[in-house]
Write an enzyme that holds these catalytic residues in place. Structure first.
Site: not given
Ligand code: NDP
Ligand code: 2IT
Length: 445
Positions: A164, A124
Site C-alpha cells: 500500500d 490491513k
Molecule cells: P505509493 O506509496 O506508491 O504512492 C502514494 C504517494 O502519494 C506517496 O508517495 C505519498 O507521498 C503521496 N501522497 C500522499 N498524500 C498526498 C497528497 N495529498 N497529494 C498527492 N500525493 C500524496 O502508494 P499507492 O500508489 O500504492 O497508493 C495510493 C492510494 O491507493 C492509497 O490510498 C492506497 O490505499 C490506494 N490503493 C493502493 C493499492 C495498491 O495495490 N497499491 C490498491 C488499492 C488502493 P507522502 O509519502 O509524502 O505522503
Molecule cells: O487497498 C488495497 O486494496 C491494497 N492496498 C491492495 C491489497 C492487496 O492485498 O493487494
C-alpha cells in the site's frame, strides 16, 4: 438497524477514530434498507459483528539507522473479517498511520474483496514508519524488525498481506525474505512479490489499470469513453502510474499528476517517457513531483496546490484518504468534469461525495473502482497455489473481466427508480450481502 444509534455507540467506544467512523457510517447508511428488509441479519447481530475487527495486533518495531541510532515505530495488523477467505489486505508505511486509518482501510477491504468475486477476507496493517529519505539498508532493517513480530500471525491460508502507500516491491522483498527465514517455508504469503519469486505480471499496475477499466464502464453508460478526454490524477505512486498508463492507452491525455508538494500540469500530456520518469521519481524515495518540471519543458509545477482546480473531463484521485474536499468537488463540477473514479481509498470527503452525487458526474467509489489491485493479488495467490504463471494478456484479461463484473454488480444493486446508478450504494450492498450471508452460514463465531 438504526444508523444514528449504532454510530453513537461506536463513537463512544472509539472516540476520535475519525476515518474509521467515517467509513463505517458510509456503509451503514447505504445498506440500512436492505438490512432492515432481512430480519435474519438483525437477529444474528451481523452488523455489530461486522463493524468490529476480529482482532488487532499492535507491536513495537525497533530498528537502527545507518549511524547506529535506534528508533522505535509502532506496527499493526488489523484482521477484520475472514468470512469468505483468509484475511487479505496491504501494509501501509506512512507517518499518518494509526489505528483509525488502518481500521478504516481494513473495514473497506472486506467489501472490496467481496466485490472481486474471489475468496478473500479483509485486513490491513502497517506502521507509522516513514520510508521517505531512508537508505535501502535502513528500510531493510525496519522491514526485518517488523516481520519478526508479524510472521507468526500470517500464512498463505490465514492472512496474506501486500503493499500500500510506502510499501512497494522493494519492501515486500525484505518482508518476504524475513518471513521465509522465520517460518522456514516458501509459500505465497505475500502478494506483490517479485516476478522471479512468485509474483504476478500486471500486479504493479493492476490498481491503476482496474480503476480506468471501471471508469470506462461508467462512461459507457453515458455513451462516453476515454478517447480524446483530459485527465487529472493525484499522486504519482503505484496506483497513479498504472492509471496514467491505461488512460493514455485508451486515447486520453493525462495533463496532471501530483505529490504532497504540489501538482504538475503538462498540457502536452504525460505519456511515454514521462510516465517512465514518474517511476524514476518514486525510486528516489523523496516523494516530490517538482523535479518533473525541470525534466520536461512543457510541465509546470504548482506548489502546494491540488490538481482539482484544473479544467479536465475525468479526475482520478490516487493519493490518500480525504484529499478531495467539497470545494475541490465544486470546482471540478463547475469546470465540466464528467467522471470521478477513486484509485485511492476514501479520497473524497463525505461532503465532497454529497456534492458529486447531487450532480450528473459519474462517481466510482474506491472499494469498487480500485479493487483491481487486490483482485490481481487474488490472481497471484491462484497462480502460487497452482505453481504456474500466467502471461500478461491472461492476467490483464481476467482483471478486465473482474472490473466489468464489479461494475455490473454496482449497477444491479445501485440503480434507483429513475435509472440513475448510485455506485456507492451498489458497491456497499453487493459487498455486504456476500459477507453477511457467509457469516450467517458460519453461525455465531
Ligand atoms: P505509493 O506509496 O506508491 O504512492 C502514494 C504517494 O502519494 C506517496 O508517495 C505519498 O507521498 C503521496 N501522497 C500522499 N498524500 C498526498 C497528497 N495529498 N497529494 C498527492 N500525493 C500524496 O502508494 P499507492 O500508489 O500504492 O497508493 C495510493 C492510494 O491507493 C492509497 O490510498 C492506497 O490505499 C490506494 N490503493 C493502493 C493499492 C495498491 O495495490 N497499491 C490498491 C488499492 C488502493 P507522502 O509519502 O509524502 O505522503
Ligand atoms: O487497498 C488495497 O486494496 C491494497 N492496498 C491492495 C491489497 C492487496 O492485498 O493487494
Amino acid at each position: 438497524m438504526n444508523v444514528d444509534k449504532l454510530m453513537n455507540e461506536l463513537e463512544k467506544k472509539h472516540t476520535g477514530e475519525v476515518e474509521y467512523l467515517q467509513a463505517v457510517r458510509e456503509v451503514l447508511e447505504s445498506i440500512a434498507d436492505v438490512y432492515n428488509e432481512n430480519p435474519q441479519f438483525e437477529s444474528a447481530g451481523i452488523i455489530e459483528r461486522l463493524i468490529e475487527p476480529d482482532r488487532i495486533v499492535t507491536f513495537k518495531v525497533p530498528w537502527a539507522d545507518d549511524s547506529g541510532q535506534v528508533h522505535v515505530n509502532l506496527g499493526y495488523r488489523v484482521q477484520f473479517n475472514n468470512a469468505i477467505g483468509p484475511y487479505k489486505g496491504g501494509l501501509r508505511f506512512h507517518p499518518s498511520v494509526n489505528l483509525s486509518s488502518l481500521k478504516f482501510l481494513g473495514f473497506e477491504q472486506i467489501f472490496k474483496n467481496a466485490l472481486t468475486t474471489l475468496p478473500m477476507g479483509g485486513g490491513k496493517g502497517g506502521s507509522d514508519f516513514n520510508p521517505k529519505g531512508k537508505s535501502d539498508s535502513e528500510i531493510m532493517r525496519f522491514c526485518q524488525s517488523f516481520m519478526t513480530e508479524l510472521w507468526s500471525l500470517i500464512g498463505p491460508e490465514t492472512d496474506v498481506p501486500a503493499g500500500d502507500i510506502g510499501v512497494g516491491a522493494k519492501e515486500i522483498g525484505y518482508l518476504y525474505g524475513m518471513y521465509k527465514k522465520l517460518a522456514k517455508e516458501n509459500t505465497g504469503v505475500f502478494t506483490g512479490k517479485g516476478l522471479n519469486w512468485g509474483g504476478s505480471l500486471i500486479r504493479p499496475e493492476a490498481t491503476g489499470f482496474g480503476n480506468v477499466y471501471f471508469a470506462k464502464e461508467m462512461l459507457a453508460t453515458k455513451n462516453e469513453s476515454f478517447e480524446g478526454k483530459t485527465v487529472a490524477i493525484s499522486g504519482f505512486g503505484n496506483v497513479a502510474w498504472g492509471a496514467a498508463q491505461k488512460a493514455t492507452d485508451l486515447g486520453a491525455k493525462v495533463v496532471a499528476i501530483s505529490g504532497p508538494d504540489g501538482y504538475i500540469y503538462d498540457p502536452e500530456g504525460i505519456s511515454g517517457e514521462k510516465i517512465d520518469f514518474m517511476l524514476e521519481l518514486r525510486a528516489t524515495n523523496e516523494d516530490i513531483v517538482k523535479p518533473f518540471s525541470y525534466e520536461f519543458d512543457s510541465a509546470q509545477f504548482y506548489e502546494g496546490k491540488k490538481p482539482w482546480d484544473l479544467k479536465v473531463d475525468i479526475a482520478l484521485p490516487c493519493a490518500i484518504q480525504n484529499e478531495l474536499d467539497k470545494e475541490d468537488a465544486e470546482k471540478l463540477i463547475s469546470n465540466g468534469c464528467m467522471c470521478i473514479s477513486e484509485g485511492a481509498n476514501m479520497p473524497c470527503t463525505p461532503e465532497a461525495i454529497d456534492v458529486i452525487q447531487n450532480s450528473d458526474v459519474l462517481y466510482g467509489p474506491g472499494k469498487a473502482a480500485n479493487a483491481g489491485g487486490v483482485a490481481t493479488s487474488g490472481l497471484e495467490m491462484t497462480q502460487n497455489s497452482m505453481k504456474l504463471s500466467w502471461n500478461r494478456e491472461e492476467v490483464d484479461q481476467r482483471l478486465h473481466k473482474i472490473m466489468i463484473d464489479i461494475h455490473n454488480a454496482c449497477v444491479e444493486n445501485g440503480k434507483d427508480e429513475d435509472g440513475k446508478v448510485d455506485y456507492v450504494k451498489g458497491a456497499n450492498i453487493a459487498g455486504f450481502l456476500k459477507v453477511a450471508n457467509a457469516m450467517l452460514d458460519h453461525g455465531v463465531i
